[in-house]
Design an enzyme around this catalytic site. Structure first.
Site, mmCIF file in Angstrom:
data_model
loop_
_atom_site.group_PDB
_atom_site.id
_atom_site.type_symbol
_atom_site.label_atom_id
_atom_site.label_comp_id
_atom_site.label_asym_id
_atom_site.label_seq_id
_atom_site.Cartn_x
_atom_site.Cartn_y
_atom_site.Cartn_z
ATOM 1 N N HIS A 299 107.769 55.851 77.982
ATOM 2 C CA HIS A 299 107.345 55.519 76.383
ATOM 3 C C HIS A 299 108.056 54.203 76.189
ATOM 4 O O HIS A 299 107.533 53.307 75.655
ATOM 5 C CB HIS A 299 107.805 56.406 75.597
ATOM 6 C CG HIS A 299 107.011 57.862 75.628
ATOM 7 N ND1 HIS A 299 107.597 58.987 75.086
ATOM 8 C CD2 HIS A 299 106.054 58.200 76.473
ATOM 9 C CE1 HIS A 299 106.650 60.005 75.518
ATOM 10 N NE2 HIS A 299 105.894 59.634 76.189
ATOM 11 N N HIS B 273 97.847 59.384 73.978
ATOM 12 C CA HIS B 273 99.214 59.501 74.541
ATOM 13 C C HIS B 273 99.007 59.380 75.917
ATOM 14 O O HIS B 273 100.007 58.814 76.499
ATOM 15 C CB HIS B 273 99.778 60.626 74.166
ATOM 16 C CG HIS B 273 101.293 60.637 74.555
ATOM 17 N ND1 HIS B 273 102.141 60.238 73.968
ATOM 18 C CD2 HIS B 273 101.875 61.159 75.682
ATOM 19 C CE1 HIS B 273 103.259 60.073 74.463
ATOM 20 N NE2 HIS B 273 103.244 60.627 75.515
ATOM 21 N N ASP C 272 101.175 56.685 78.054
ATOM 22 C CA ASP C 272 101.720 56.872 79.360
ATOM 23 C C ASP C 272 101.250 56.239 80.460
ATOM 24 O O ASP C 272 102.504 55.636 81.293
ATOM 25 C CB ASP C 272 101.859 58.397 79.712
ATOM 26 C CG ASP C 272 102.566 59.479 78.859
ATOM 27 O OD1 ASP C 272 103.692 58.996 78.253
ATOM 28 O OD2 ASP C 272 102.175 60.528 79.047
ATOM 29 N N HIS D 74 101.814 61.140 85.438
ATOM 30 C CA HIS D 74 102.779 60.173 86.025
ATOM 31 C C HIS D 74 102.711 60.162 87.700
ATOM 32 O O HIS D 74 102.707 59.072 88.164
ATOM 33 C CB HIS D 74 104.139 60.708 85.624
ATOM 34 C CG HIS D 74 104.307 60.879 84.241
ATOM 35 N ND1 HIS D 74 104.082 59.672 83.179
ATOM 36 C CD2 HIS D 74 104.742 61.659 83.430
ATOM 37 C CE1 HIS D 74 104.400 59.869 82.042
ATOM 38 N NE2 HIS D 74 104.797 61.411 81.947
HETATM 39 ZN ZN LIG Z 1 104.423 60.506 77.320
#
Ligand SMILES: [Zn+2]
Length: 328
Positions: A106, A265, A269, A292
């Site tokens: 973030h 969101h 990311d 991720h």
């Molecule tokens: Zn996040």
């Protein structure tokens, strides 16, 4: 306290609206950016639940983004490098010679959003504080340090041919594009996730990032949280720093900040994950159920094929296809 922070944050957003983006006619190079002065703050760690100090310091041109663990003696520097990312549960961890800094995505997203190239981020623990679960508080803090230009050209990574990373039915793909466009699709079979709110696209600029993406919070299922806390994880997680979901919908009294906050969101990311390539990317990114680990695999695939990208700079900033907030 939370209310005051947000009040000031949104006040700043108004300032951004009225700041002009048109320059005089002279040709000027697009330069690297850092902060003018140090900014200090604190928050709590998502996993530890403990207070964490975080300081943002100016860094030299071509110094890049560097995390510094100041709780260690001597302090240890960990560069924000895609090759140092280790797969972690629920977040991205940077690991250098056994020293770790976690939950970085973030803050790196906010840094990318403001077009900051060089910065030292001191932390007093092994994880970045979670703040409100979005990038909004980091945007606000970084603006307190005032952006300054440095006497070096801002570098970009331009993607020259399609590059992809695939795991099961999940996909992360770069393709050539004159700008930075992010398309993201999630696929949750849950009453809170209406079909029409599971895909989003943004043409990245500081303005679109700050207004449409930076405030989107992380989210999680309450039943997972109970399990995590029983196992000494996510001890700092609460409805103050995440959107909580039960079997029927959103638990937070205030509801969602955007109807499609969940997918926004995921874009937040991705912007943070992808900045670990070292520079702003000029490309289109398509993410389908990506996270991720897959975002990081995509960066590794780019790095392993030097013919897939080139480093570019802009002698005339008006020719840059990506707009960043003005630095005065
Ligand atoms: Zn996040």
């Amino acid at each position: 306290m939370r209310f005051i922070t947000f009040f000031v944050f949104y006040q700043w957003l108004n300032v951004l609206t009225y700041s002009g983006f048109e320059n005089e006619d002279r040709i000027s190079m697009l330069k690297q950016r850092t902060l003018k002065r140090v900014v200090k703050a604190s928050g709590i760690g998502l996993h530890s639940g403990q207070k964490v100090m975080i300081n943002f310091l100016p860094h030299v041109a071509d110094g890049g983004i560097v995390f510094r663990r100041i709780d260690l003696n001597p302090p240890v520097d960990i560069p924000a490098d895609a090759m140092l990312i280790q797969e972690a549960f629920m977040c991205s961890n940077l690991v250098s010679k056994e020293t770790k800094v976690g939950t970085i995505e973030h803050v790196t997203s906010a840094i990318a959003g403001l077009g900051i190239d060089n910065l030292i981020i001191e932390v007093s623990a092994s994880e970045i504080p979670i703040m409100d679960g979005s990038a909004g508080p980091f945007i606000y803090l970084l603006m307190q340090g005032e952006l300054v230009e440095q006497d070096a050209p801002k570098k970009f990574i331009r993607i020259l041919k399609p590059v992809e990373a695939l795991i099961d039915d999940k996909r992360a793909i770069f393709s050539p594009h004159d700008g930075f466009q992010i398309n993201f699709t999630i696929d949750f079979d849950h009453p809170a996730f209406a079909k029409e709110y599971q895909s989003a696209t943004i043409d990245f600029s500081t303005e679109t990032f700050v207004y449409e993406v930076s405030g989107a919070r992380t989210f999680g299922f309450m039943k997972d949280l109970d399990y995590l806390k029983a196992n000494n994880l996510a001890l700092g997680a609460s409805l103050d720093n995440a959107v909580g979901l039960d079997d029927t919908g959103v638990v937070n009294e205030e509801g969602l900040r955007f109807a499609d906050e969940f997918v926004r969101h995921k874009i937040l990311d991705a912007v943070g994950d992808l900045y670990l390539l070292g520079h702003q990317i000029i490309a289109k990114f398509d993410g389908y159920k990506s996270g991720h680990a897959l975002n990081n695999q995509l960066l590794r695939n780019v790095k392993s094929d030097p013919s897939s990208y080139e480093i570019v700079t802009f002698d005339d900033e008006k020719l840059c296809p990506i707009h960043f907030v003005n630095v005065t």
